[in-house]
Motif scaffolding. Sequence first.
Motif, PDB file in Angstrom:
ATOM      1  N   ILE A   6       0.854  -1.175   0.000  1.00  0.00           N
ATOM      2  CA  ILE A   6       0.000   0.000   0.000  1.00  0.00           C
ATOM      3  C   ILE A   6       0.897   1.234   0.000  1.00  0.00           C
ATOM      4  O   ILE A   6       1.904   1.286   0.699  1.00  0.00           O
ATOM      5  CB  ILE A   6      -0.946  -0.031   1.222  1.00  0.00           C
ATOM      6  CG1 ILE A   6      -1.976   1.084   1.167  1.00  0.00           C
ATOM      7  CG2 ILE A   6      -0.164  -0.009   2.537  1.00  0.00           C
ATOM      8  CD1 ILE A   6      -3.127   0.882   2.162  1.00  0.00           C
ATOM      9  N   THR A  17      -2.811   0.219  -4.046  1.00  0.00           N
ATOM     10  CA  THR A  17      -2.579  -1.081  -3.427  1.00  0.00           C
ATOM     11  C   THR A  17      -2.245  -2.090  -4.515  1.00  0.00           C
ATOM     12  O   THR A  17      -2.720  -1.976  -5.657  1.00  0.00           O
ATOM     13  CB  THR A  17      -3.796  -1.583  -2.631  1.00  0.00           C
ATOM     14  OG1 THR A  17      -4.928  -1.643  -3.501  1.00  0.00           O
ATOM     15  CG2 THR A  17      -4.113  -0.661  -1.461  1.00  0.00           C
ATOM     16  N   SER A  24      -4.510  -2.552   4.494  1.00  0.00           N
ATOM     17  CA  SER A  24      -4.991  -1.223   4.848  1.00  0.00           C
ATOM     18  C   SER A  24      -4.013  -0.593   5.831  1.00  0.00           C
ATOM     19  O   SER A  24      -3.116  -1.273   6.343  1.00  0.00           O
ATOM     20  CB  SER A  24      -6.400  -1.298   5.463  1.00  0.00           C
ATOM     21  OG  SER A  24      -6.381  -2.051   6.663  1.00  0.00           O
ATOM     22  N   ALA A  45      -2.314   5.522   0.719  1.00  0.00           N
ATOM     23  CA  ALA A  45      -3.325   4.461   0.612  1.00  0.00           C
ATOM     24  C   ALA A  45      -4.086   4.512  -0.699  1.00  0.00           C
ATOM     25  O   ALA A  45      -5.033   3.752  -0.888  1.00  0.00           O
ATOM     26  CB  ALA A  45      -4.304   4.490   1.779  1.00  0.00           C
TER      27      ALA A  45
END
Length: 124
Positions: A51, A58, A71, A55
């Motif tokens: 990631i 990914t 995450s 964010a």
Amino acid sequence: QAQLVESGGGLVQAGGSLRLSCVVSGRTFSHFGMGWFRQAPGKEREFVASISWSAAGTLYANSVKGRFIISRDNAKNTVYLQMNSLKPEDTAVYYCAADRFGIGAAVDSEYQNWGQGTQVTVSS
């Protein structure tokens, strides 16, 4: 130098779930791209998921796509790997890694700091 500590590994039956956590200290976590890699006995370390610092990006290995979710929580300096529908072939030591350039690549040579790993064992 960043310090990384993984947790959340364990023994689970096939089809079950685990959530791995990796807490990062020593540097500004929000600048790092983060990755998860794994190494099974007798095999080379392989990419699992990554990631980017924001964010926004990914990446997943084909073998875990649709089952694992990566995450991050920048307020907690933590990256997570939610692992669902686990299979015996997911058994490995799982490592988190930090990329100070923020990208979160799929290649382990792009990462400068590594945790000690957490064991995940999936029984059939």
